[in-house]
Design a protein around this motif. Structure first.
Motif, PDB file in Angstrom:
ATOM      1  N   LEU A  27       0.830  -1.203   0.000  1.00  0.00           N
ATOM      2  CA  LEU A  27       0.000   0.000   0.000  1.00  0.00           C
ATOM      3  C   LEU A  27       0.869   1.259   0.000  1.00  0.00           C
ATOM      4  O   LEU A  27       0.628   2.194  -0.765  1.00  0.00           O
ATOM      5  CB  LEU A  27      -0.934   0.004   1.213  1.00  0.00           C
ATOM      6  CG  LEU A  27      -1.750   1.278   1.409  1.00  0.00           C
ATOM      7  CD1 LEU A  27      -2.773   1.442   0.292  1.00  0.00           C
ATOM      8  CD2 LEU A  27      -2.421   1.264   2.776  1.00  0.00           C
ATOM      9  N   LEU A  28       1.899   1.283   0.834  1.00  0.00           N
ATOM     10  CA  LEU A  28       2.784   2.451   0.906  1.00  0.00           C
ATOM     11  C   LEU A  28       3.555   2.639  -0.393  1.00  0.00           C
ATOM     12  O   LEU A  28       3.722   3.773  -0.863  1.00  0.00           O
ATOM     13  CB  LEU A  28       3.732   2.322   2.094  1.00  0.00           C
ATOM     14  CG  LEU A  28       3.055   2.378   3.463  1.00  0.00           C
ATOM     15  CD1 LEU A  28       4.057   2.101   4.573  1.00  0.00           C
ATOM     16  CD2 LEU A  28       2.370   3.717   3.675  1.00  0.00           C
ATOM     17  N   LEU A  29       4.028   1.540  -0.980  1.00  0.00           N
ATOM     18  CA  LEU A  29       4.712   1.641  -2.279  1.00  0.00           C
ATOM     19  C   LEU A  29       3.770   2.199  -3.340  1.00  0.00           C
ATOM     20  O   LEU A  29       4.155   3.069  -4.135  1.00  0.00           O
ATOM     21  CB  LEU A  29       5.258   0.278  -2.702  1.00  0.00           C
ATOM     22  CG  LEU A  29       6.463  -0.230  -1.938  1.00  0.00           C
ATOM     23  CD1 LEU A  29       6.734  -1.691  -2.274  1.00  0.00           C
ATOM     24  CD2 LEU A  29       7.691   0.625  -2.234  1.00  0.00           C
ATOM     25  N   LEU A  30       2.546   1.726  -3.334  1.00  0.00           N
ATOM     26  CA  LEU A  30       1.561   2.192  -4.301  1.00  0.00           C
ATOM     27  C   LEU A  30       1.279   3.685  -4.122  1.00  0.00           C
ATOM     28  O   LEU A  30       1.253   4.443  -5.098  1.00  0.00           O
ATOM     29  CB  LEU A  30       0.273   1.380  -4.150  1.00  0.00           C
ATOM     30  CG  LEU A  30      -0.832   1.649  -5.151  1.00  0.00           C
ATOM     31  CD1 LEU A  30      -0.369   1.294  -6.561  1.00  0.00           C
ATOM     32  CD2 LEU A  30      -2.060   0.827  -4.786  1.00  0.00           C
ATOM     33  N   LEU A  31       1.100   4.114  -2.881  1.00  0.00           N
ATOM     34  CA  LEU A  31       0.875   5.541  -2.617  1.00  0.00           C
ATOM     35  C   LEU A  31       2.062   6.377  -3.079  1.00  0.00           C
ATOM     36  O   LEU A  31       1.877   7.448  -3.672  1.00  0.00           O
ATOM     37  CB  LEU A  31       0.618   5.776  -1.130  1.00  0.00           C
ATOM     38  CG  LEU A  31      -0.706   5.270  -0.584  1.00  0.00           C
ATOM     39  CD1 LEU A  31      -0.754   5.431   0.924  1.00  0.00           C
ATOM     40  CD2 LEU A  31      -1.866   5.983  -1.242  1.00  0.00           C
ATOM     41  N   GLY A  32       3.267   5.909  -2.797  1.00  0.00           N
ATOM     42  CA  GLY A  32       4.463   6.637  -3.214  1.00  0.00           C
ATOM     43  C   GLY A  32       4.574   6.767  -4.718  1.00  0.00           C
ATOM     44  O   GLY A  32       4.893   7.836  -5.248  1.00  0.00           O
ATOM     45  N   VAL A  33       4.295   5.700  -5.438  1.00  0.00           N
ATOM     46  CA  VAL A  33       4.365   5.726  -6.902  1.00  0.00           C
ATOM     47  C   VAL A  33       3.251   6.604  -7.481  1.00  0.00           C
ATOM     48  O   VAL A  33       3.496   7.451  -8.348  1.00  0.00           O
ATOM     49  CB  VAL A  33       4.291   4.300  -7.484  1.00  0.00           C
ATOM     50  CG1 VAL A  33       4.074   4.319  -8.985  1.00  0.00           C
ATOM     51  CG2 VAL A  33       5.558   3.524  -7.149  1.00  0.00           C
ATOM     52  N   LEU A  34       2.025   6.418  -6.985  1.00  0.00           N
ATOM     53  CA  LEU A  34       0.896   7.178  -7.521  1.00  0.00           C
ATOM     54  C   LEU A  34       1.047   8.678  -7.293  1.00  0.00           C
ATOM     55  O   LEU A  34       0.522   9.481  -8.063  1.00  0.00           O
ATOM     56  CB  LEU A  34      -0.420   6.681  -6.920  1.00  0.00           C
ATOM     57  CG  LEU A  34      -0.846   5.278  -7.342  1.00  0.00           C
ATOM     58  CD1 LEU A  34      -2.136   4.878  -6.633  1.00  0.00           C
ATOM     59  CD2 LEU A  34      -0.998   5.181  -8.846  1.00  0.00           C
ATOM     60  N   GLY A  35       1.773   9.060  -6.252  1.00  0.00           N
ATOM     61  CA  GLY A  35       2.022  10.473  -6.001  1.00  0.00           C
ATOM     62  C   GLY A  35       2.850  11.133  -7.083  1.00  0.00           C
ATOM     63  O   GLY A  35       2.909  12.369  -7.171  1.00  0.00           O
ATOM     64  N   HIS A  68       7.346  13.660   0.439  1.00  0.00           N
ATOM     65  CA  HIS A  68       6.262  12.861   1.006  1.00  0.00           C
ATOM     66  C   HIS A  68       6.164  11.521   0.262  1.00  0.00           C
ATOM     67  O   HIS A  68       6.074  10.452   0.878  1.00  0.00           O
ATOM     68  CB  HIS A  68       4.963  13.657   0.860  1.00  0.00           C
ATOM     69  CG  HIS A  68       3.826  13.186   1.695  1.00  0.00           C
ATOM     70  ND1 HIS A  68       2.843  14.026   2.112  1.00  0.00           N
ATOM     71  CD2 HIS A  68       3.471  11.973   2.175  1.00  0.00           C
ATOM     72  CE1 HIS A  68       1.940  13.365   2.811  1.00  0.00           C
ATOM     73  NE2 HIS A  68       2.305  12.108   2.862  1.00  0.00           N
ATOM     74  N   ASN A  69       6.208  11.574  -1.066  1.00  0.00           N
ATOM     75  CA  ASN A  69       6.148  10.348  -1.867  1.00  0.00           C
ATOM     76  C   ASN A  69       7.357   9.459  -1.616  1.00  0.00           C
ATOM     77  O   ASN A  69       7.228   8.230  -1.524  1.00  0.00           O
ATOM     78  CB  ASN A  69       6.060  10.690  -3.354  1.00  0.00           C
ATOM     79  CG  ASN A  69       4.768  11.391  -3.707  1.00  0.00           C
ATOM     80  OD1 ASN A  69       3.755  11.225  -3.043  1.00  0.00           O
ATOM     81  ND2 ASN A  69       4.814  12.187  -4.757  1.00  0.00           N
ATOM     82  N   LEU A  70       8.533  10.048  -1.505  1.00  0.00           N
ATOM     83  CA  LEU A  70       9.750   9.268  -1.258  1.00  0.00           C
ATOM     84  C   LEU A  70       9.716   8.596   0.109  1.00  0.00           C
ATOM     85  O   LEU A  70      10.209   7.476   0.264  1.00  0.00           O
ATOM     86  CB  LEU A  70      10.991  10.151  -1.404  1.00  0.00           C
ATOM     87  CG  LEU A  70      11.275  10.638  -2.827  1.00  0.00           C
ATOM     88  CD1 LEU A  70      12.388  11.688  -2.823  1.00  0.00           C
ATOM     89  CD2 LEU A  70      11.623   9.474  -3.743  1.00  0.00           C
ATOM     90  N   VAL A  71       9.138   9.263   1.099  1.00  0.00           N
ATOM     91  CA  VAL A  71       8.993   8.645   2.430  1.00  0.00           C
ATOM     92  C   VAL A  71       8.100   7.410   2.333  1.00  0.00           C
ATOM     93  O   VAL A  71       8.426   6.354   2.896  1.00  0.00           O
ATOM     94  CB  VAL A  71       8.449   9.663   3.456  1.00  0.00           C
ATOM     95  CG1 VAL A  71       8.003   8.980   4.739  1.00  0.00           C
ATOM     96  CG2 VAL A  71       9.492  10.727   3.750  1.00  0.00           C
ATOM     97  N   HIS A  72       6.984   7.519   1.603  1.00  0.00           N
ATOM     98  CA  HIS A  72       6.113   6.348   1.416  1.00  0.00           C
ATOM     99  C   HIS A  72       6.867   5.219   0.715  1.00  0.00           C
ATOM    100  O   HIS A  72       6.746   4.056   1.106  1.00  0.00           O
ATOM    101  CB  HIS A  72       4.875   6.705   0.592  1.00  0.00           C
ATOM    102  CG  HIS A  72       3.843   7.461   1.355  1.00  0.00           C
ATOM    103  ND1 HIS A  72       3.230   6.978   2.479  1.00  0.00           N
ATOM    104  CD2 HIS A  72       3.306   8.690   1.152  1.00  0.00           C
ATOM    105  CE1 HIS A  72       2.364   7.853   2.937  1.00  0.00           C
ATOM    106  NE2 HIS A  72       2.390   8.911   2.149  1.00  0.00           N
ATOM    107  N   LEU A  73       7.637   5.543  -0.312  1.00  0.00           N
ATOM    108  CA  LEU A  73       8.400   4.514  -1.035  1.00  0.00           C
ATOM    109  C   LEU A  73       9.439   3.854  -0.129  1.00  0.00           C
ATOM    110  O   LEU A  73       9.586   2.625  -0.145  1.00  0.00           O
ATOM    111  CB  LEU A  73       9.069   5.119  -2.265  1.00  0.00           C
ATOM    112  CG  LEU A  73       8.128   5.514  -3.402  1.00  0.00           C
ATOM    113  CD1 LEU A  73       8.872   6.335  -4.452  1.00  0.00           C
ATOM    114  CD2 LEU A  73       7.506   4.282  -4.028  1.00  0.00           C
ATOM    115  N   ALA A  74      10.144   4.649   0.668  1.00  0.00           N
ATOM    116  CA  ALA A  74      11.169   4.098   1.565  1.00  0.00           C
ATOM    117  C   ALA A  74      10.543   3.202   2.622  1.00  0.00           C
ATOM    118  O   ALA A  74      11.051   2.103   2.903  1.00  0.00           O
ATOM    119  CB  ALA A  74      11.957   5.228   2.217  1.00  0.00           C
ATOM    120  N   LEU A  75       9.435   3.643   3.223  1.00  0.00           N
ATOM    121  CA  LEU A  75       8.763   2.812   4.235  1.00  0.00           C
ATOM    122  C   LEU A  75       8.211   1.534   3.616  1.00  0.00           C
ATOM    123  O   LEU A  75       8.266   0.463   4.232  1.00  0.00           O
ATOM    124  CB  LEU A  75       7.647   3.596   4.919  1.00  0.00           C
ATOM    125  CG  LEU A  75       8.097   4.640   5.930  1.00  0.00           C
ATOM    126  CD1 LEU A  75       6.911   5.473   6.396  1.00  0.00           C
ATOM    127  CD2 LEU A  75       8.776   3.981   7.111  1.00  0.00           C
TER     128      LEU A  75
END
Length: 150
Positions: A27-35, A68-75
């Motif tokens: 989910l976090l990877l998806l949010l990061g990419v979609l951002g 913000h997107n990079l934080v989601h991708l890293a997490l």
């Protein structure tokens, strides 16, 4: 075979806590990419690296910045790595949940127009952080508490 409250799903052979951690990681990877996807992120031309000046909105609702997107991708990447073991999955859910609850408190306290709003969060982000943080903590605490170490 001993009865266990935290039975593994025979379909994937993984403990419930590992599946939960993997799910949140994806989910976090998806949010990061979609951002970073124009169209899914409205006002994409207003995306900034960080700070309250970023006018981009994921799904037209959640304010995002590149940071913000990079934080989601890293997490998300950390979550997929940690979900390989029961202990790692639990650590990801508990640590990530605590981080999201801190972000929730930060969102409540920060003036959204100030430079302290470095990740570029709005009210919708703040309440989403509460929901994600609470869900991750609950799953980390209660999902498969008696799982065998794997």
């Amino acid at each position: 075979m001993a009865h266990s409250r935290a039975r593994r799903n025979p379909a994937d052979g993984r403990a419930p806590v590992r599946r939960a951690a993997s799910g949140f990681a994806v989910l976090l990877l998806l949010l990061g990419v979609l951002g970073f996807v124009p169209g899914i992120t409205s006002s994409y031309a207003d995306l900034r690296f960080a700070g309250p000046g970023s006018g981009a909105r994921l799904l037209g609702l959640f304010q995002v910045s590149a940071l913000h997107n990079l934080v989601h991708l890293a997490l998300g990447a950390a979550g997929l790595t940690l979900a390989r073991t029961v202990a790692g999955a639990r650590a990801f859910l508990l640590g990530g949940g605590a981080c999201y609850l801190v972000l929730w408190l930060h969102g409540l306290a920060v003036d959204r127009r100030s430079e302290a709003n470095v990740l570029a969060v709005n009210r919708a982000d703040t309440w989403l952080h509460l929901l994600v943080g609470a869900a991750m903590l609950a799953l980390g605490l209660f999902a498969g508490r008696r799982d065998h170490r794997r």
